[in-house]
Design a protein around this motif. Sequence first.
Motif, PDB file in Angstrom:
ATOM      1  N   ALA A  66       0.818  -1.123   0.039  1.00  9.02           N
ATOM      2  CA  ALA A  66       0.203   0.123  -0.115  1.00  9.02           C
ATOM      3  C   ALA A  66       0.923   1.377   0.116  1.00  9.02           C
ATOM      4  O   ALA A  66       0.555   2.063  -0.684  1.00  9.02           O
ATOM      5  CB  ALA A  66      -0.886   0.117   1.222  1.00  9.02           C
ATOM      6  N   ARG A  67       1.997   1.255   0.730  1.00 14.82           N
ATOM      7  CA  ARG A  67       2.818   2.239   0.782  1.00 14.82           C
ATOM      8  C   ARG A  67       3.682   2.474  -0.216  1.00 14.82           C
ATOM      9  O   ARG A  67       3.609   3.612  -0.681  1.00 14.82           O
ATOM     10  CB  ARG A  67       3.574   2.238   2.039  1.00 14.82           C
ATOM     11  N   LYS A  68       4.003   1.551  -0.899  1.00 13.58           N
ATOM     12  CA  LYS A  68       4.644   1.512  -2.222  1.00 13.58           C
ATOM     13  C   LYS A  68       3.808   2.301  -3.211  1.00 13.58           C
ATOM     14  O   LYS A  68       4.236   3.250  -3.947  1.00 13.58           O
ATOM     15  CB  LYS A  68       5.316   0.542  -2.752  1.00 13.58           C
ATOM     16  N   LEU A  69       2.404   1.975  -3.305  1.00  6.87           N
ATOM     17  CA  LEU A  69       1.533   2.303  -4.398  1.00  6.87           C
ATOM     18  C   LEU A  69       1.459   3.979  -4.060  1.00  6.87           C
ATOM     19  O   LEU A  69       1.342   4.617  -5.304  1.00  6.87           O
ATOM     20  CB  LEU A  69       0.263   1.383  -4.117  1.00  6.87           C
ATOM     21  N   ILE A  70       1.367   4.372  -3.053  1.00  5.16           N
ATOM     22  CA  ILE A  70       1.124   5.729  -2.731  1.00  5.16           C
ATOM     23  C   ILE A  70       2.454   6.460  -3.175  1.00  5.16           C
ATOM     24  O   ILE A  70       2.493   7.519  -3.824  1.00  5.16           O
ATOM     25  CB  ILE A  70       0.938   6.116  -1.382  1.00  5.16           C
ATOM     26  N   ARG A  71       3.597   6.027  -2.751  1.00  5.32           N
ATOM     27  CA  ARG A  71       4.875   6.625  -2.918  1.00  5.32           C
ATOM     28  C   ARG A  71       5.207   6.609  -4.361  1.00  5.32           C
ATOM     29  O   ARG A  71       6.036   7.785  -4.732  1.00  5.32           O
ATOM     30  CB  ARG A  71       5.850   5.899  -2.161  1.00  5.32           C
ATOM     31  N   VAL A  72       5.011   5.527  -5.099  1.00  9.94           N
ATOM     32  CA  VAL A  72       5.509   5.758  -6.579  1.00  9.94           C
ATOM     33  C   VAL A  72       4.891   6.890  -7.204  1.00  9.94           C
ATOM     34  O   VAL A  72       5.222   7.460  -8.149  1.00  9.94           O
ATOM     35  CB  VAL A  72       5.568   4.452  -7.228  1.00  9.94           C
ATOM     36  N   ASN A  73       3.704   7.131  -6.842  1.00  5.56           N
ATOM     37  CA  ASN A  73       2.628   8.233  -7.445  1.00  5.56           C
ATOM     38  C   ASN A  73       3.194   9.511  -6.637  1.00  5.56           C
ATOM     39  O   ASN A  73       3.203  10.376  -7.613  1.00  5.56           O
ATOM     40  CB  ASN A  73       1.329   7.948  -7.284  1.00  5.56           C
ATOM     41  N   LEU A  74       3.463   9.602  -5.649  1.00  3.80           N
ATOM     42  CA  LEU A  74       3.937  11.040  -5.070  1.00  3.80           C
ATOM     43  C   LEU A  74       5.290  11.247  -5.708  1.00  3.80           C
ATOM     44  O   LEU A  74       5.629  12.430  -5.718  1.00  3.80           O
ATOM     45  CB  LEU A  74       3.957  10.835  -3.431  1.00  3.80           C
ATOM     46  N   SER A  75       5.871  10.113  -5.989  1.00  5.05           N
ATOM     47  CA  SER A  75       7.520  10.495  -6.628  1.00  5.05           C
ATOM     48  C   SER A  75       7.096  11.436  -8.104  1.00  5.05           C
ATOM     49  O   SER A  75       7.983  12.248  -8.529  1.00  5.05           O
ATOM     50  CB  SER A  75       8.139   9.211  -7.103  1.00  5.05           C
ATOM     51  N   ASP A  76       6.015  11.000  -8.794  1.00  6.51           N
ATOM     52  CA  ASP A  76       5.825  11.715 -10.032  1.00  6.51           C
ATOM     53  C   ASP A  76       5.387  13.106  -9.746  1.00  6.51           C
ATOM     54  O   ASP A  76       5.704  13.867 -10.555  1.00  6.51           O
ATOM     55  CB  ASP A  76       4.473  10.678 -10.842  1.00  6.51           C
ATOM     56  N   LEU A  77       4.523  13.097  -8.698  1.00  3.65           N
ATOM     57  CA  LEU A  77       4.097  14.529  -8.318  1.00  3.65           C
ATOM     58  C   LEU A  77       5.269  15.399  -7.958  1.00  3.65           C
ATOM     59  O   LEU A  77       5.434  16.470  -8.355  1.00  3.65           O
ATOM     60  CB  LEU A  77       3.019  14.604  -7.249  1.00  3.65           C
ATOM     61  N   ALA A  78       6.453  14.943  -7.204  1.00  8.47           N
ATOM     62  CA  ALA A  78       7.576  15.479  -6.618  1.00  8.47           C
ATOM     63  C   ALA A  78       8.420  16.020  -7.990  1.00  8.47           C
ATOM     64  O   ALA A  78       8.875  17.075  -8.115  1.00  8.47           O
ATOM     65  CB  ALA A  78       8.183  14.563  -5.933  1.00  8.47           C
ATOM     66  N   ALA A  79       8.382  14.988  -8.891  1.00  7.85           N
ATOM     67  CA  ALA A  79       9.073  15.453 -10.248  1.00  7.85           C
ATOM     68  C   ALA A  79       8.485  16.484 -10.995  1.00  7.85           C
ATOM     69  O   ALA A  79       9.399  17.180 -11.888  1.00  7.85           O
ATOM     70  CB  ALA A  79       9.052  14.087 -11.047  1.00  7.85           C
ATOM     71  N   LYS A  80       7.227  16.780 -10.810  1.00 10.79           N
ATOM     72  CA  LYS A  80       6.785  17.975 -11.418  1.00 10.79           C
ATOM     73  C   LYS A  80       6.791  19.289 -10.362  1.00 10.79           C
ATOM     74  O   LYS A  80       6.075  20.281 -10.800  1.00 10.79           O
ATOM     75  CB  LYS A  80       5.314  17.826 -11.805  1.00 10.79           C
ATOM     76  N   GLY A  81       7.351  19.007  -9.280  1.00 14.28           N
ATOM     77  CA  GLY A  81       7.365  20.180  -8.329  1.00 14.28           C
ATOM     78  C   GLY A  81       5.948  20.410  -7.505  1.00 14.28           C
ATOM     79  O   GLY A  81       5.980  21.510  -6.851  1.00 14.28           O
ATOM     80  N   ALA A  82       5.167  19.470  -7.538  1.00 15.50           N
ATOM     81  CA  ALA A  82       3.693  19.453  -7.075  1.00 15.50           C
ATOM     82  C   ALA A  82       3.685  19.041  -5.441  1.00 15.50           C
ATOM     83  O   ALA A  82       4.414  18.299  -5.249  1.00 15.50           O
ATOM     84  CB  ALA A  82       2.726  19.046  -7.692  1.00 15.50           C
ATOM     85  N   VAL A  83       2.937  19.673  -4.786  1.00 18.65           N
ATOM     86  CA  VAL A  83       2.678  19.438  -3.377  1.00 18.65           C
ATOM     87  C   VAL A  83       1.370  18.246  -3.492  1.00 18.65           C
ATOM     88  O   VAL A  83       0.328  18.987  -3.818  1.00 18.65           O
ATOM     89  CB  VAL A  83       2.368  20.350  -2.582  1.00 18.65           C
ATOM     90  N   PRO A  84       1.618  16.992  -2.917  1.00 18.54           N
ATOM     91  CA  PRO A  84       0.212  16.314  -3.068  1.00 18.54           C
ATOM     92  C   PRO A  84      -0.603  16.616  -2.084  1.00 18.54           C
ATOM     93  O   PRO A  84      -0.143  17.089  -0.881  1.00 18.54           O
ATOM     94  CB  PRO A  84       1.034  14.905  -2.772  1.00 18.54           C
ATOM     95  N   PHE A  85      -2.046  16.390  -2.434  1.00 17.09           N
ATOM     96  CA  PHE A  85      -3.168  16.491  -1.269  1.00 17.09           C
ATOM     97  C   PHE A  85      -4.169  15.514  -1.443  1.00 17.09           C
ATOM     98  O   PHE A  85      -4.810  15.451  -0.550  1.00 17.09           O
ATOM     99  CB  PHE A  85      -3.680  17.998  -1.646  1.00 17.09           C
ATOM    100  N   ALA A  86      -4.307  14.922  -2.562  1.00 14.97           N
ATOM    101  CA  ALA A  86      -5.314  13.798  -2.451  1.00 14.97           C
ATOM    102  C   ALA A  86      -4.993  12.431  -3.320  1.00 14.97           C
ATOM    103  O   ALA A  86      -4.013  12.815  -4.590  1.00 14.97           O
ATOM    104  CB  ALA A  86      -6.516  14.482  -2.981  1.00 14.97           C
TER     105      ALA A  86
END
Length: 332
Positions: A66-86
């Motif tokens: 579960a945590r890997k699933l969240i984190r691989v996606n937060l990695s793509d947001l980080a790569a765009k300079g974005a702050v995740p919220f949902a």
Amino acid sequence: MSTQPDEFALIAELFAPLAASYPGALGLTDDAALLEVPDGQQLVVTVDAMVAGVHFLPDDPPDLVARKLIRVNLSDLAAKGAVPFAVLLAASFPTDVSMAWLTTFAAGLKQDVESYAIALIGGDTVSTPGPLTLSLTAFGRVEAGRALLRRHAQVGDRLWVSGTIGDGALGLLAAQGGLLDLSAEHRDALADRYRLPRPRSLLGPRLVGVARAAMDVSDGLVQDLGHLCRASGVGAVVEADKVPLSAAARAVVAADQSRLATVLTGGDDYELLFTAPREGTDLLLTLARETDTSLTEIGCITAGTGVTVLDRDGQAVLLPRQGWRHFRGEPA
Ligand SMILES: Nc1ncnc2c1ncn2[C@@H]1O[C@H](COP(=O)(O)OP(=O)(O)OP(=O)(O)O)[C@@H](O)[C@H]1O
Ligand SMILES: Cc1ncc(C[n+]2csc(CCOP(=O)(O)O)c2C)c(N)n1
Ligand SMILES: [Mg+2]
Ligand SMILES: [Mg+2]
Ligand SMILES: [Mg+2]
């Protein structure tokens, strides 16, 4: 709850608590969620799926899946300079999944939803006769027009990576019972990096206005850099001995030089790869200190096309493949 999962009880008991912090999630009781984007900001959206046996090992602990699933996606947001919220979760659970498995999976979701201050705002829960298949859509915000893109690299830019490269791919080997020459401590450290990526969620937004082009490394450093180069219409040179390795990865490569190819092309890194003008170096080193993230210059952007990897004698390093691919047909 009984030992047999029930779809609606699952949603109400395991998932709805993770929606509580976001009013637009409507408590996971409606058809869709409502998103707010403040004026002057852009929504950044990404989705990555994970399949048992393809992206993680079928016996991996459910909370880490579960945590890997969240984190691989937060990695793509980080790569765009974005702050995740949902995030939205589409889960296809095998028909024989146990309540214990699901409870631990939800506990993993909860842990990372809390630690990254995001909410689970919706999703879908289905059963499948096939392997466990998960898809997560992540939403972030960035100041309008300021997102980091793959297409902004310029000739002469320096090329940087965060953290260390190769641990995820070597960690898969360790998690599968390989790398037995290595100490148990090193094997455990690598397997941990494979099972639990560290997305650069603090660093990414700080790179806005400092980095020129950026992406995260998921398929392998060389292949992913090739994508960044194509998007920017440039080439790149990587100096292999500058690529940052963990102590465990250094031990693997010292014992077997051929593992350098695994490091450079194996993937599962979830580090940021970005370019910056030479004048940005001091600022980057300050950001590295402030975000407690190691940043390493590994090469530069060149005129032309393609990625060249050089050894310390300036000879091209030949690699059997550039990175991970799901299908190996002829390129389109
Ligand atoms: N089935 C699809 N439909 C529409 N767009 C897709 C599809 N698959 C991939 N893409 C798009 O192609 C681009 C590259 O996708 P890719 O999955 O390689 O990127 P990534 O998520 O950064 O890498 P990785 O999946 O290895 O983490 C992205 O813009 C992605 O949204
Ligand atoms: C069991 C197992 N075997 C192989 C791998 C390697 N792997 C699979 S998909 C992928 C790229 C990212 O995925 P995608 O491009 O689908 O988002 C990588 C590096 C793994 N993680 N687990
Ligand atoms: Mg993807
Ligand atoms: Mg990516
Ligand atoms: Mg991705």
